[in-house]
Every structure is written in structure tokens, then in C-alpha cells.
Design an enzyme around this catalytic site. Sequence first.
Site, PDB file in Angstrom:
ATOM      1  N   ASP A   1      22.223  30.592  56.100  1.00 31.01           N
ATOM      2  CA  ASP A   1      23.333  31.240  55.394  1.00 31.01           C
ATOM      3  C   ASP A   1      24.486  30.246  55.395  1.00 31.01           C
ATOM      4  OD1 ASP A   1      25.671  32.686  54.750  1.00 31.01           O
ATOM      5  OD2 ASP A   1      24.909  34.528  55.632  1.00 31.01           O
TER       6      ASP A   1
ATOM      7  N   CYS B   1      27.390  30.697  57.852  1.00 30.51           N
ATOM      8  CA  CYS B   1      27.049  30.776  59.280  1.00 30.51           C
ATOM      9  C   CYS B   1      27.425  29.477  59.984  1.00 30.51           C
ATOM     10  CB  CYS B   1      25.546  31.061  59.393  1.00 30.51           C
ATOM     11  SG  CYS B   1      24.746  30.504  60.897  1.00 30.51           S
TER      12      CYS B   1
ATOM     13  N   CYS C   1      24.550  27.508  61.389  1.00 27.12           N
ATOM     14  CA  CYS C   1      23.771  26.907  60.293  1.00 27.12           C
ATOM     15  C   CYS C   1      24.425  25.600  59.857  1.00 27.12           C
ATOM     16  CB  CYS C   1      23.685  27.870  59.108  1.00 27.12           C
ATOM     17  SG  CYS C   1      22.805  29.408  59.458  1.00 27.12           S
TER      18      CYS C   1
ATOM     19  N   ARG D   1      23.447  36.948  55.373  1.00 24.01           N
ATOM     20  CA  ARG D   1      23.511  37.937  56.454  1.00 24.01           C
ATOM     21  C   ARG D   1      24.204  39.225  56.041  1.00 24.01           C
ATOM     22  NH1 ARG D   1      26.852  34.756  60.606  1.00 24.01           N
ATOM     23  NH2 ARG D   1      27.836  34.146  58.632  1.00 24.01           N
TER      24      ARG D   1
END
Length: 237
Positions: A116, A119, A122, A146
Site C-alpha cells: 500500500d 503504508c 511499505c 488497507r
Amino acid sequence: MKKGLMLLSLLVASVTGAAHADDAAIQKALGSLGIKQADVQPSPVAGLKTVLTEGGTLYVTEDGKHVLQGPLYDVSGSQPVNVTNQLLMTRLEALKDQMIVYKAAKEKHVITVFTDITCGYCHKLHEQMKEYNDLGITVRYLAFPRQGLESQAEKDMRSIWCTADRAKAFDAAIKGDAVSPATCKTDISQHYELGVQFGINGTPAIVLKNGMVIPGYQGPKEMAAMLDAHAASAATK
């Protein structure tokens, strides 16, 4: 028609009819739960069917009277095997052409990451992509917004997946650049649905080639050590 062939044909027709009847009972039961779209498949357990839905994986008795939710494990060997995730790996590989891939020059391992762009971890994983690749780890991305399929992240990630150079667009988004709107036939809701079926509810979520899901961020060295250990364990079986 010879008697033997006639009996065989009748048996096949009977089994096929029973299978359709079982599926119809299951679809009716799922309908009562508000599940309108479901893929009914065989399961390794007698009397159960595997049902893949957009809300996750279910196991339903053939008469449609009982429903189990969650992964199915085979514990007959030396190590438990997540049978559900192994089934889902077929679906994951079917999305191979839609993945954003960062390939290692000297590939030793392949991981698939549900990611994502909003994120933080991430971002951290992606910023270390060269280190993963240098350690022989190829990273493949699927989208997992998400906040759901109606979120701004979903819209932006859909646009990224619809650009001619997905990797370039993804790199730019991770750096904080605005995402230019784009549309195409690629449907990242399939990525999201598959992630839900894997039981994923956060990112990054890392799927190994045997279907095991590693939730959360793993640094390059830790990831390489874990993958080497899994490979060594598999080689001894």
C-alpha cells in the site's frame, strides 16, 4: 452401447449430478449468509467443499448445513502445511502479469508482497529494494489498499497499475510524487480480494512460494536468512 460402458456412463452422470446438487445446496446456504459471489471447489477433506469468497475462504459441508471459516492445515507430516494458502497460490500466480516486479540479477528467492503506497513500512521495504535484490531476492508487488476499495489509496494504486511503466510510477509515488489518474482493464480489486482470502489485514504482507504469509516488514538480511532457512528445510523433506 455395451453394458459395461452404459453402467460407466450412468455412474459418471450420477456423480456429476450429485456434485451439482451439493454445489446448489452450498450456494443456497451462502445466500442466506448474504454471500452472493462464491467459487465452490473440492477440498482434501471428505464431506467438505472449499469456498472462495471476496470476504475470505470458507469450508462448507456438502449439504450446506455447516460453515467453517479460516485456514485448513494438514498436520500429517513433520510440519503443518496450510492447505488453504497452497490453493490460493494458484490464484496468486494467475495474477503474475499484473505484478510490479523488481527482479534480482542473481535470483535465489521470490517473494510476493501485498503493498500500500500509504503504508510507512511499505515505503521502508521499497527504499531498500537494491539490498533485497543484491541478496538474490526478487520482489513482486500486488496492491492491497488497507482502507478498502473506495479509498483514495485504491484510486491512486489503480492509476499506478494502469500506467505503461508501473515500476517507474510506483517508485515516484513512494518518493511522494502526485499520482496522475489513469484507467485500464487491470482490476486491482482482484489483488485485494486475494489478499483477504489469504487472511491479510495489513501491509506489507509477504507471501512465500509455499503459500506461507509473513505479516509485516522484514529487513533485507533478516529476509534472506529466513528464506535460506525455509529453502534448506524444504530440501531435507
